[in-house]
Design a protein around this motif. Structure first.
Motif, PDB file in Angstrom:
ATOM      1  N   PRO A  35       0.774  -1.111   0.096  1.00  0.00           N
ATOM      2  CA  PRO A  35       0.081  -0.146   0.075  1.00  0.00           C
ATOM      3  C   PRO A  35       0.993   1.166   0.137  1.00  0.00           C
ATOM      4  CG  PRO A  35      -0.716  -1.591   1.639  1.00  0.00           C
ATOM      5  CD  PRO A  35       0.660  -1.867   1.116  1.00  0.00           C
ATOM      6  N   GLN A  36       2.169   1.376   0.743  1.00  0.00           N
ATOM      7  CA  GLN A  36       2.873   2.467   0.775  1.00  0.00           C
ATOM      8  C   GLN A  36       3.282   2.799  -0.548  1.00  0.00           C
ATOM      9  OE1 GLN A  36       5.695   1.308   4.018  1.00  0.00           O
ATOM     10  NE2 GLN A  36       4.263   2.268   5.392  1.00  0.00           N
ATOM     11  N   ARG A  37       3.870   1.615  -1.240  1.00  0.00           N
ATOM     12  CA  ARG A  37       4.383   1.789  -2.732  1.00  0.00           C
ATOM     13  C   ARG A  37       3.273   2.186  -3.543  1.00  0.00           C
ATOM     14  NH1 ARG A  37       6.487  -3.486  -4.804  1.00  0.00           N
ATOM     15  NH2 ARG A  37       6.729  -3.976  -2.672  1.00  0.00           N
ATOM     16  N   LEU A  38       2.214   1.681  -3.475  1.00  0.00           N
ATOM     17  CA  LEU A  38       1.190   2.347  -4.598  1.00  0.00           C
ATOM     18  C   LEU A  38       0.632   3.682  -4.081  1.00  0.00           C
ATOM     19  CD1 LEU A  38      -1.565  -0.837  -4.395  1.00  0.00           C
ATOM     20  CD2 LEU A  38       0.055  -0.040  -6.236  1.00  0.00           C
ATOM     21  N   ARG A  39       0.679   4.065  -2.888  1.00  0.00           N
ATOM     22  CA  ARG A  39       0.426   5.510  -2.517  1.00  0.00           C
ATOM     23  C   ARG A  39       1.618   6.461  -3.102  1.00  0.00           C
ATOM     24  NH1 ARG A  39      -1.413   4.545   2.895  1.00  0.00           N
ATOM     25  NH2 ARG A  39       0.711   4.055   3.151  1.00  0.00           N
ATOM     26  N   GLY A  40       2.900   5.815  -3.031  1.00  0.00           N
ATOM     27  CA  GLY A  40       3.822   6.774  -3.526  1.00  0.00           C
ATOM     28  C   GLY A  40       3.811   6.794  -5.070  1.00  0.00           C
ATOM     29  N   MET A  41       3.434   5.867  -5.726  1.00  0.00           N
ATOM     30  CA  MET A  41       3.493   5.770  -7.257  1.00  0.00           C
ATOM     31  C   MET A  41       2.301   6.700  -7.706  1.00  0.00           C
ATOM     32  SD  MET A  41       3.882   1.878  -7.882  1.00  0.00           S
ATOM     33  CE  MET A  41       3.100   2.034  -9.650  1.00  0.00           C
ATOM     34  N   ARG A  42       1.109   6.733  -6.866  1.00  0.00           N
ATOM     35  CA  ARG A  42      -0.020   7.515  -7.164  1.00  0.00           C
ATOM     36  C   ARG A  42       0.270   9.022  -6.886  1.00  0.00           C
ATOM     37  NH1 ARG A  42      -4.080   8.905  -9.907  1.00  0.00           N
ATOM     38  NH2 ARG A  42      -5.958   9.623  -8.890  1.00  0.00           N
ATOM     39  N   LEU A  43       1.070   9.231  -5.748  1.00  0.00           N
ATOM     40  CA  LEU A  43       1.256  10.552  -5.666  1.00  0.00           C
ATOM     41  C   LEU A  43       2.272  11.197  -6.567  1.00  0.00           C
ATOM     42  CD1 LEU A  43       1.404  13.068  -4.126  1.00  0.00           C
ATOM     43  CD2 LEU A  43       3.199  11.812  -2.605  1.00  0.00           C
ATOM     44  N   ARG A  44       3.205  10.454  -7.196  1.00  0.00           N
ATOM     45  CA  ARG A  44       4.158  10.680  -8.270  1.00  0.00           C
ATOM     46  C   ARG A  44       3.636  10.951  -9.641  1.00  0.00           C
ATOM     47  NH1 ARG A  44       7.533   7.325  -5.461  1.00  0.00           N
ATOM     48  NH2 ARG A  44       7.047   5.505  -6.703  1.00  0.00           N
ATOM     49  N   GLU A  45       2.350  10.030  -9.792  1.00  0.00           N
ATOM     50  CA  GLU A  45       1.637  10.517 -10.858  1.00  0.00           C
ATOM     51  C   GLU A  45       0.751  11.530 -10.834  1.00  0.00           C
ATOM     52  OE1 GLU A  45      -2.268   7.832 -12.334  1.00  0.00           O
ATOM     53  OE2 GLU A  45      -0.685   6.517 -12.125  1.00  0.00           O
TER      54      GLU A  45
END
Length: 55
Positions: A35-45
């Motif tokens: 979930p942390q990785r997905l949150r980071g990817m979404r934020l970068r996007e």
């Protein structure tokens, strides 16, 4: 021609259980970080999208 009812030797059984425990631990750790990785990817996007819109 291995007999199907042959028991595993104790050392092999112990190593197998240790391996299964290590795999289970690695899987649970990976699930916690996902979930942390997905949150980071979404934020970068979102940041990249905003930069494209602003420029």
């Amino acid at each position: 021609m291995a007999p199907s009812s042959q028991r595993l030797d104790p050392d092999r059984c112990r190593r197998r259980l240790e391996l299964l425990a290590a795999l289970a631990h690695a899987k649970s750790a990976r699930e916690l970080t996902t979930p942390q990785r997905l949150r980071g990817m979404r934020l970068r996007e979102l940041i990249a999208t905003r930069r494209r819109l602003v420029n």
